[in-house]
Each structure stands twice: as C-alpha cells, then as structure tokens.
Scaffold this active site. Structure first.
Site, PDB file in Angstrom:
ATOM      1  CG  ASP A 233      -0.137   0.146   2.548  1.00  0.00           C
ATOM      2  OD1 ASP A 233       1.118   0.241   2.519  1.00  0.00           O
ATOM      3  OD2 ASP A 233      -0.774   0.186   3.604  1.00  0.00           O
ATOM      4  CG  ASP A 235       1.586   3.094   4.706  1.00  0.00           C
ATOM      5  OD1 ASP A 235       0.494   2.635   5.029  1.00  0.00           O
ATOM      6  OD2 ASP A 235       2.549   2.381   4.330  1.00  0.00           O
ATOM      7  CG  ASP A 323      -3.369   2.425   5.158  1.00  0.00           C
ATOM      8  OD1 ASP A 323      -4.443   2.159   4.595  1.00  0.00           O
ATOM      9  OD2 ASP A 323      -2.676   1.578   5.754  1.00  0.00           O
TER      10      ASP A 323
HETATM   11  N1  DCT Z   1       2.639  -0.175  11.879  1.00  0.00           N
HETATM   12  C1  DCT Z   1       2.861  -0.590  13.176  1.00  0.00           C
HETATM   13  N2  DCT Z   1       1.972  -1.393  13.794  1.00  0.00           N
HETATM   14  C2  DCT Z   1       0.861  -1.805  13.153  1.00  0.00           C
HETATM   15  C3  DCT Z   1       0.609  -1.388  11.838  1.00  0.00           C
HETATM   16  C4  DCT Z   1       1.533  -0.575  11.223  1.00  0.00           C
HETATM   17  O1  DCT Z   1       3.862  -0.222  13.776  1.00  0.00           O
HETATM   18  N3  DCT Z   1      -0.004  -2.604  13.792  1.00  0.00           N
HETATM   19  C5  DCT Z   1       3.609   0.676  11.229  1.00  0.00           C
HETATM   20  C6  DCT Z   1       4.800  -0.077  10.713  1.00  0.00           C
HETATM   21  C7  DCT Z   1       4.857   0.188   9.262  1.00  0.00           C
HETATM   22  C8  DCT Z   1       3.819   1.247   9.004  1.00  0.00           C
HETATM   23  O2  DCT Z   1       2.995   1.323  10.143  1.00  0.00           O
HETATM   24  C9  DCT Z   1       3.022   0.993   7.770  1.00  0.00           C
HETATM   25  O3  DCT Z   1       2.430  -0.288   7.798  1.00  0.00           O
HETATM   26  P1  DCT Z   1       2.411  -1.204   6.504  1.00  0.00           P
HETATM   27  O4  DCT Z   1       1.931  -0.422   5.340  1.00  0.00           O
HETATM   28  O5  DCT Z   1       1.665  -2.434   6.845  1.00  0.00           O
HETATM   29  O6  DCT Z   1       3.946  -1.614   6.350  1.00  0.00           O
HETATM   30  P2  DCT Z   1       5.048  -1.165   5.311  1.00  0.00           P
HETATM   31  O7  DCT Z   1       6.320  -1.212   6.051  1.00  0.00           O
HETATM   32  O8  DCT Z   1       4.663   0.108   4.667  1.00  0.00           O
HETATM   33  O9  DCT Z   1       5.063  -2.356   4.279  1.00  0.00           O
HETATM   34  P3  DCT Z   1       4.377  -2.452   2.837  1.00  0.00           P
HETATM   35  O10 DCT Z   1       5.446  -2.058   1.888  1.00  0.00           O
HETATM   36  O11 DCT Z   1       3.987  -3.874   2.682  1.00  0.00           O
HETATM   37  O12 DCT Z   1       3.202  -1.536   2.794  1.00  0.00           O
HETATM   38 MG    MG Z   2       2.850   0.360   3.619  1.00  0.00          MG
END
Ligand code: DCT
Ligand code: MG
Length: 399
Positions: A233, A235, A323
C-alpha cells in the site's frame, strides 16, 4: 518535490548512504570470517538495516516459520524467528558458515539448525513441509484477502473451505464490506505497488490537501519512506500547522477524492485520541489518530513509466490501497516515527525504551517513568535523542 523531501529530509538518498556504510567496513579476503565487525545489538533500533538483504536465503525461510507459528498462535517462536531474520538483514555480509554467526544476538538453537540445513543442502525440510502443508497454504490464501485476518481464515478452514470459490459459494457466510471489497479488487490489491505509482498517488493527495488547507503538511511514510521499490500500500501522514485544523482534514480530502471519481473504497475512522489517557501500555495496538483506509483508482497516464499491471490488462487504470493518518501537529514526530516502520524496528524501539530506559513509547508520545513526565518532540531526531539512541535514517530502518 514533496516526494524526494519526505524520502530523506534533505539527506543523501539511500544508495549513497549504503555505500558509505560498506566503505567504512574493513576489507576482508574472500571467505574469511568477519571478525573485525563491531558487535551487533540485540535491538533493531541500534542497527542500520537497508533494503539490501545479503541473507535472503535464511530470512525467507525464517519468515515462513514465523508465519506458521503465527497461524498456530505460538507467539514465542514466531517472534524469535522474526528477530533472527532482522539480525541477519542488518549484516553487510552474507553468512557462509555457522561459525560466522557466533557473536550474533537472537540466534537460538532452532534458528541455527535451520541455517545449517540451508548451508548444507540449500533448503530446509521443515520449511518445505510447511510450504506444502494444506492448512498453511489455505490460511495464507485466505489472509491475502483485504479484511480477512488469521481468526476468520481459521474459522473458514475449520469449516472445510479451501478456496475462494468455496467461500463465495457458501450461502451461510456473510462477508463484511471490507471483505466484499477485498474479493472485488483482489487482483489489484494483491499486486505490488511500485515507487512510481506511490509518487503519482502522492501528487494526487498533495493536490487535494493543499487545495483544502494551504498550510497542510503531507509526508510519505511506511515502506516507501524507507526506500522500498515496492509495497502493498502507500502510507501518508497529513496534518495542518495550526493545531485543531487537522480535525476536518481527512473528511475534506475524502470528499475531494470522491468528487474526482477516484474513490473506490473508504473506511474512515474518527480520532479517539485523548492526551489524558496516555501513556498506553498496550504494545502493537493501533494508534488513536483519525485515519482512513482507501482504495484509489490510479490512471496509467498519471504514472511515470506506466502502471504495474498484468500483461493483457487493458483497463488503463488500477486500484491501489492508500492509508492516510492525521495526527494533531504536536504529535507529528511520534506519528511519523511510528508509521515509518518497519514493524520490527518499531517493536524494538518500544522494547528498548521500556527495558533500557524505563520509558514508554508509542505512536502518540514518549513517557519517562522515572521523571513521570512526557517528553516533547518536533522531529524524529528529538525522539532518538530522548532515548539516547544514535539517529537512524528512514532507509536504515528496514529491520
Ligand atoms: N505499523 C505498526 N503497527 C501496526 C501497523 C503498522 O507499527 N499494527 C507501522 C509499521 C509500518 C507502518 O505502520 C506501515 O504499515 P504497513 O503499510 O503495513 O507496512 P510497510 O512497512 O509500509 O510495508 P508495505 O510495503 O507492505 O506496505
Ligand atoms: Mg505500507
């Protein structure tokens, strides 16, 4: 542009910094154990971990094991394998014999046995048996649907369901709105988002945010801020310089995206943030800021080099998960640090704060239990300094 700004706050880009790290390491004759390398900390927040992983053959295996333990709700070994993988990811060298791991933290007997098997035979029997296990395969498939967690996946598995068509043909199953969306957009959502697509979405959000509030702050966070080439996704953090002005921001952005006809799905969660309820002792809990989980329609014409789509897909657009989180501006640094990740990096920041400093850290605040006070921060650097940690750049947080 905002994209490159938020990638590294004026610092050199990831590639240069990686080379810097490697240049400072002693040059060793090929095959010799890296004895001169400084001790590796047990905390990911005291290690620098770029996206370059020299030990992928081990960390991929550990991730399968960790996930399998997670499906079985066996938290201890799950976390142990995640920690071990994280340590190996931080190494600027590839492990070529078990002896080289002697001084590394977080590697237990089980982990080392798996590594030895991989070193000897190029594969691990335990990992292969998990990968061919029907329960693992089914839970993996079901949890790949947006809105389906391990609990729901398990429930469906126990009822004998094994495929998407089994689920969709079962009249007694009532999918919620998120799961319906998950199936509807399955192809798009399960396809990786490229950096160019993330940049294009950033431009769209940037336009919307600044049309609403000229003093708004938009920052890319998550994996793309850490320099990843692909993500599941995109963010973002949005806030306004004037405290309180952020409250209506997300709903205004959502309205605008809807008006542009690009809002395919929206789950808005209003803020439940209450400073008087801090500090929270719950680890891994979602934060209380206003946020929304979206699927946006991205046109191919908006993306440099085109969309990351399947061959033969002639729609000219794709859906992408986005997000948005909207903290009050005085919480910005904590929200940015928390949302930049990686998950393992965040876990260890909190564990380090608690165990080494008697402080409580979450996405909202840092609390000093000894002094009984909250520590203010306007930048991530302030937070690292409060914790007595060397600053780790976002692209070095791929733990
Ligand atoms: N995060 C966290 N605890 C959670 C959910 C999210 O600490 N329960 C933090 C860690 C990473 C960030 O938010 C964004 O989450 P993701 O989008 O799931 O992770 P990402 O590292 O951006 O990985 P991806 O490339 O798969 O989106
Ligand atoms: Mg992400």
């Amino acid at each position: 542009s905002w994209f490159t700004d938020s990638m590294g706050a004026g610092r050199p880009v990831a590639v240069e910094s990686r080379h810097l790290i490697q240049d400072t390491l002693p040059t060793l004759p090929e095959g010799s154990p890296p004895t001169a390398v400084a001790t590796v900390s047990q905390y990911a927040c005291q290690r620098r971990t770029t996206i370059e992983n020299n030990n992928k053959i081990f960390t991929d295996a550990f991730e399968v094991l960790a996930e399998s333990y997670e499906f079985n709700e066996n938290e201890g070994p799950c976390l142990a394998f995640r920690r071990a993988a994280s340590v190996l990811k931080s190494l600027p060298w590839a492990v070529e014999c078990l002896g080289a791991t002697e001084d590394l933290p977080c590697l237990g007997d089980h982990t080392k046995a798996v590594m030895e098997e991989i070193l000897l035979y190029g594969r691990s029997l335990q990992v292969e048996s998990i990968l061919s296990n029907e329960r693992y395969q089914t839970l993996k498939l079901f949890t790949s649907v947006f809105g389906v967690g391990p609990k729901t996946a398990e429930k469906w598995y126990r009822r004998g369901l094994r495929s998407f068509s089994d689920i969709l043909a079962e009249p007694s199953i009532q999918l919620n709105r998120m799961q319906q969306t998950g199936f509807l957009h399955y192809g798009d959502i399960s396809r990786a988002v490229s950096k160019a697509e993330a940049r294009a979405l950033g431009n769209i959000i940037d336009e919307a945010v600044h049309a609403i509030t000229p003093d708004a702050i938009l920052a890319l966070t998550g994996g793309f801020r850490r320099g990843k080439e692909f993500g599941h996704d995109v963010d973002f953090i949005v806030t306004a310089l004037e405290l309180g002005k952020e409250e209506s921001l997300l709903l205004d952005i959502i309205d605008r995206l809807k008006h542009h006809g690009i809002l395919l799905y929206c789950d808005y969660q209003a803020s439940t943030f209450d400073i008087s309820k801090l500090p929270s002792h719950r680890f891994e809990a979602m934060d209380h800021f206003a946020k929304c989980f979206l699927i946006l329609r991205l046109e191919g014409s908006q993306v440099d080099g085109g969309l990351n789509i399947a061959e033969g897909d002639s729609r000219g657009w794709r859906g992408v998960r986005v997000d948005l989180v909207s903290p009050p501006v005085d919480r910005y640094a904590y929200a940015l640090l928390g949302w930049t990740g990686s998950r393992q990096f965040e876990r260890d920041l909190r564990r380090f704060a608690r165990s080494e400093k008697r402080m409580l850290l979450d996405n909202h605040a840092l609390y000093d239990k000894r002094k009984k006070e909250f520590l203010a921060a306007t930048t991530e650097k302030d937070i690292f300094a409060h914790l007595g940690l060397e600053y780790i750049e976002p692209w070095q947080r791929n733990a």
